[in-house]
Design an enzyme around this catalytic site. Structure first.
Site, PDB file in Angstrom:
ATOM      1  N   LYS A  42       7.491 -44.355   9.727  1.00 48.25           N
ATOM      2  CA  LYS A  42       6.840 -45.277  10.837  1.00 48.25           C
ATOM      3  C   LYS A  42       7.905 -45.631  11.808  1.00 48.25           C
ATOM      4  O   LYS A  42       7.810 -46.261  12.890  1.00 48.25           O
ATOM      5  CB  LYS A  42       6.411 -46.537  10.121  1.00 48.25           C
ATOM      6  CG  LYS A  42       5.178 -46.310   9.124  1.00 48.25           C
ATOM      7  CD  LYS A  42       4.841 -47.957   8.679  1.00 48.25           C
ATOM      8  CE  LYS A  42       4.056 -47.758   7.295  1.00 48.25           C
ATOM      9  NZ  LYS A  42       3.971 -49.062   6.729  1.00 48.25           N
ATOM     10  N   GLY A  43       9.152 -45.513  11.203  1.00 40.66           N
ATOM     11  CA  GLY A  43      10.394 -46.180  11.956  1.00 40.66           C
ATOM     12  C   GLY A  43      10.547 -45.782  13.264  1.00 40.66           C
ATOM     13  O   GLY A  43      10.953 -46.476  14.174  1.00 40.66           O
ATOM     14  N   GLU A  98      13.288 -39.020  15.453  1.00 40.01           N
ATOM     15  CA  GLU A  98      13.431 -39.676  14.206  1.00 40.01           C
ATOM     16  C   GLU A  98      14.317 -40.996  14.626  1.00 40.01           C
ATOM     17  O   GLU A  98      14.998 -41.099  15.834  1.00 40.01           O
ATOM     18  CB  GLU A  98      14.486 -38.778  13.581  1.00 40.01           C
ATOM     19  CG  GLU A  98      14.900 -39.693  12.112  1.00 40.01           C
ATOM     20  CD  GLU A  98      14.040 -39.764  11.129  1.00 40.01           C
ATOM     21  OE1 GLU A  98      13.158 -40.772  11.554  1.00 40.01           O
ATOM     22  OE2 GLU A  98      14.011 -39.380   9.899  1.00 40.01           O
ATOM     23  N   ASP A 102      20.208 -41.026   7.970  1.00 36.79           N
ATOM     24  CA  ASP A 102      21.069 -41.603   6.982  1.00 36.79           C
ATOM     25  C   ASP A 102      21.596 -40.355   5.969  1.00 36.79           C
ATOM     26  O   ASP A 102      22.524 -39.845   6.282  1.00 36.79           O
ATOM     27  CB  ASP A 102      20.168 -42.572   6.239  1.00 36.79           C
ATOM     28  CG  ASP A 102      21.057 -43.643   5.699  1.00 36.79           C
ATOM     29  OD1 ASP A 102      21.781 -43.434   4.921  1.00 36.79           O
ATOM     30  OD2 ASP A 102      20.519 -44.859   5.339  1.00 36.79           O
ATOM     31  N   PHE A 151      23.335 -51.775   7.053  1.00 37.41           N
ATOM     32  CA  PHE A 151      22.012 -52.044   6.967  1.00 37.41           C
ATOM     33  C   PHE A 151      21.336 -52.650   8.284  1.00 37.41           C
ATOM     34  O   PHE A 151      21.476 -53.702   8.360  1.00 37.41           O
ATOM     35  CB  PHE A 151      21.268 -52.824   5.638  1.00 37.41           C
ATOM     36  CG  PHE A 151      19.907 -52.282   5.301  1.00 37.41           C
ATOM     37  CD1 PHE A 151      19.816 -51.262   4.368  1.00 37.41           C
ATOM     38  CD2 PHE A 151      19.019 -52.913   5.961  1.00 37.41           C
ATOM     39  CE1 PHE A 151      18.344 -50.862   4.407  1.00 37.41           C
ATOM     40  CE2 PHE A 151      17.407 -52.605   5.627  1.00 37.41           C
ATOM     41  CZ  PHE A 151      17.303 -51.477   4.849  1.00 37.41           C
ATOM     42  N   VAL A 152      20.932 -51.681   8.937  1.00 32.72           N
ATOM     43  CA  VAL A 152      20.232 -52.264   9.946  1.00 32.72           C
ATOM     44  C   VAL A 152      18.656 -52.146  10.320  1.00 32.72           C
ATOM     45  O   VAL A 152      18.046 -51.320   9.608  1.00 32.72           O
ATOM     46  CB  VAL A 152      20.847 -51.213  11.354  1.00 32.72           C
ATOM     47  CG1 VAL A 152      22.145 -51.452  11.606  1.00 32.72           C
ATOM     48  CG2 VAL A 152      20.470 -49.690  11.130  1.00 32.72           C
ATOM     49  N   ASP A 158      13.018 -50.912   9.257  1.00 28.88           N
ATOM     50  CA  ASP A 158      12.787 -52.096   8.650  1.00 28.88           C
ATOM     51  C   ASP A 158      13.408 -52.442   7.279  1.00 28.88           C
ATOM     52  O   ASP A 158      14.382 -51.495   6.824  1.00 28.88           O
ATOM     53  CB  ASP A 158      11.099 -51.781   8.035  1.00 28.88           C
ATOM     54  CG  ASP A 158      11.043 -50.683   6.914  1.00 28.88           C
ATOM     55  OD1 ASP A 158      11.614 -49.752   7.090  1.00 28.88           O
ATOM     56  OD2 ASP A 158      10.617 -51.260   5.881  1.00 28.88           O
ATOM     57  N   ARG A 164      10.450 -54.630  11.904  1.00 25.46           N
ATOM     58  CA  ARG A 164      10.257 -53.552  12.869  1.00 25.46           C
ATOM     59  C   ARG A 164       9.993 -54.103  14.281  1.00 25.46           C
ATOM     60  O   ARG A 164      10.576 -53.349  15.234  1.00 25.46           O
ATOM     61  CB  ARG A 164       9.056 -52.750  12.585  1.00 25.46           C
ATOM     62  CG  ARG A 164       9.280 -52.032  11.190  1.00 25.46           C
ATOM     63  CD  ARG A 164       8.034 -51.061  10.942  1.00 25.46           C
ATOM     64  NE  ARG A 164       7.915 -50.688   9.259  1.00 25.46           N
ATOM     65  CZ  ARG A 164       8.455 -49.623   8.770  1.00 25.46           C
ATOM     66  NH1 ARG A 164       9.329 -48.927   9.544  1.00 25.46           N
ATOM     67  NH2 ARG A 164       8.344 -49.131   7.632  1.00 25.46           N
TER      68      ARG A 164
HETATM   69  C1  PRP Z   1      13.698 -44.126   7.004  1.00 23.07           C
HETATM   70  C2  PRP Z   1      14.070 -43.633   8.464  1.00 23.07           C
HETATM   71  C3  PRP Z   1      14.528 -42.086   8.086  1.00 23.07           C
HETATM   72  C4  PRP Z   1      14.893 -42.123   7.098  1.00 23.07           C
HETATM   73  C5  PRP Z   1      16.218 -41.850   6.995  1.00 23.07           C
HETATM   74  O1  PRP Z   1      12.449 -43.910   6.652  1.00 23.07           O
HETATM   75  O2  PRP Z   1      13.122 -43.989   9.233  1.00 23.07           O
HETATM   76  O3  PRP Z   1      13.243 -41.421   8.567  1.00 23.07           O
HETATM   77  O4  PRP Z   1      14.547 -43.149   6.283  1.00 23.07           O
HETATM   78  O5  PRP Z   1      16.684 -41.516   5.688  1.00 23.07           O
HETATM   79  P1  PRP Z   1      17.532 -40.356   5.259  1.00 23.07           P
HETATM   80  O6  PRP Z   1      18.381 -39.555   6.236  1.00 23.07           O
HETATM   81  O7  PRP Z   1      18.304 -40.912   4.053  1.00 23.07           O
HETATM   82  O8  PRP Z   1      16.598 -39.475   4.653  1.00 23.07           O
HETATM   83  P2  PRP Z   1      11.687 -44.491   5.547  1.00 23.07           P
HETATM   84  O9  PRP Z   1      11.397 -43.598   4.473  1.00 23.07           O
HETATM   85  O10 PRP Z   1      12.181 -45.858   5.118  1.00 23.07           O
HETATM   86  O11 PRP Z   1      10.230 -44.752   6.302  1.00 23.07           O
HETATM   87  P3  PRP Z   1       9.874 -45.647   7.516  1.00 23.07           P
HETATM   88  O12 PRP Z   1      10.165 -44.992   8.623  1.00 23.07           O
HETATM   89  O13 PRP Z   1       8.287 -45.660   7.372  1.00 23.07           O
HETATM   90  O14 PRP Z   1      10.469 -47.090   7.241  1.00 23.07           O
END
Ligand code: PRP
Length: 179
Positions: A42-43, A98, A102, A151-152, A158, A164
């Site tokens: 969702k991010g 994206e 991370d 942690f942002v 979120d 968000r």
């Molecule tokens: C978070 C973020 C990226 C991913 C990055 O998504 O939005 O998609 O993690 O992390 P990585 O590089 O370690 O894989 P999340 O799974 O928290 O879902 P969200 O976007 O719904 O919050």
């Protein structure tokens, strides 16, 4: 500023400027070719909504949802597919949107999945890059801002599904997640 935010990393104005600069590069590279934007929910929702409105090529919209975090501040290491794309991708130009890279595991999984669908080209755009945390070897074509290992939250990002809707990106105070 929200009481749980320790420091603003990118203000709303700074984000706007970054998004415009990214759109300019993408527009120059894609040269008006039809493209499918694949937004990773969702991010990335807020970023994608702003970025897409500055893209000049014919662009259609699709979504994927993968999850690696649960409610933790550290990745679980397992990337689950919760929603897949709904349009034919063979022979198409794809732009993956994206919010943050991370560990890179989410993108690696997406790249591997999409490769099997024979697109013409796949390019990746992220608003934020946290290279200190990288574990998977992924190449990102467009990076808005390289950020430190903090942690942002905000502008789509979120913690436990909160924050968000903050219009800026801020560093979350440790007291929120340390107990
Ligand atoms: C978070 C973020 C990226 C991913 C990055 O998504 O939005 O998609 O993690 O992390 P990585 O590089 O370690 O894989 P999340 O799974 O928290 O879902 P969200 O976007 O719904 O919050």
């Amino acid at each position: 500023m929200h009481k749980d935010i320790k420091k603003i990393l990118l203000s709303a104005d700074e984000i706007k400027k970054i998004v415009s600069e990214l759109a300019e590069k993408i527009n120059a590279d894609f040269k008006g070719q039809p493209t499918v934007a694949i937004v990773l929910l969702k991010g990335s929702m807020f970023f994608a909504a702003d970025l897409m409105r500055e893209l000049t090529m014919p662009v259609s919209l699709d979504f994927m949802k993968l999850s690696s975090y649960g409610n933790e501040t550290n990745s679980s290491g397992i990337v689950k597919i919760l929603l897949d794309t709904s349009v034919e991708l063979e022979g198409k130009n794809l732009l993956i949107i994206e919010d943050i890279v991370d560990s890179g595991r989410t993108l690696l999984k997406v790249q591997n999945m999409l490769k099997d669908r024979s697109p013409k080209c796949v390019r990746i755009c992220t608003l934020l890059d946290k290279p200190d945390r990288r574990e998977a070897d992924v190449y990102v074509d467009y990076v808005g801002s390289v950020i430190p290992n903090e942690f942002v939250v905000g502008y789509g990002l979120d913690y436990a599904e909160q924050y968000r809707n903050l219009p800026y990106i801020g560093i979350l105070d440790e007291s929120v997640y340390s107990n």
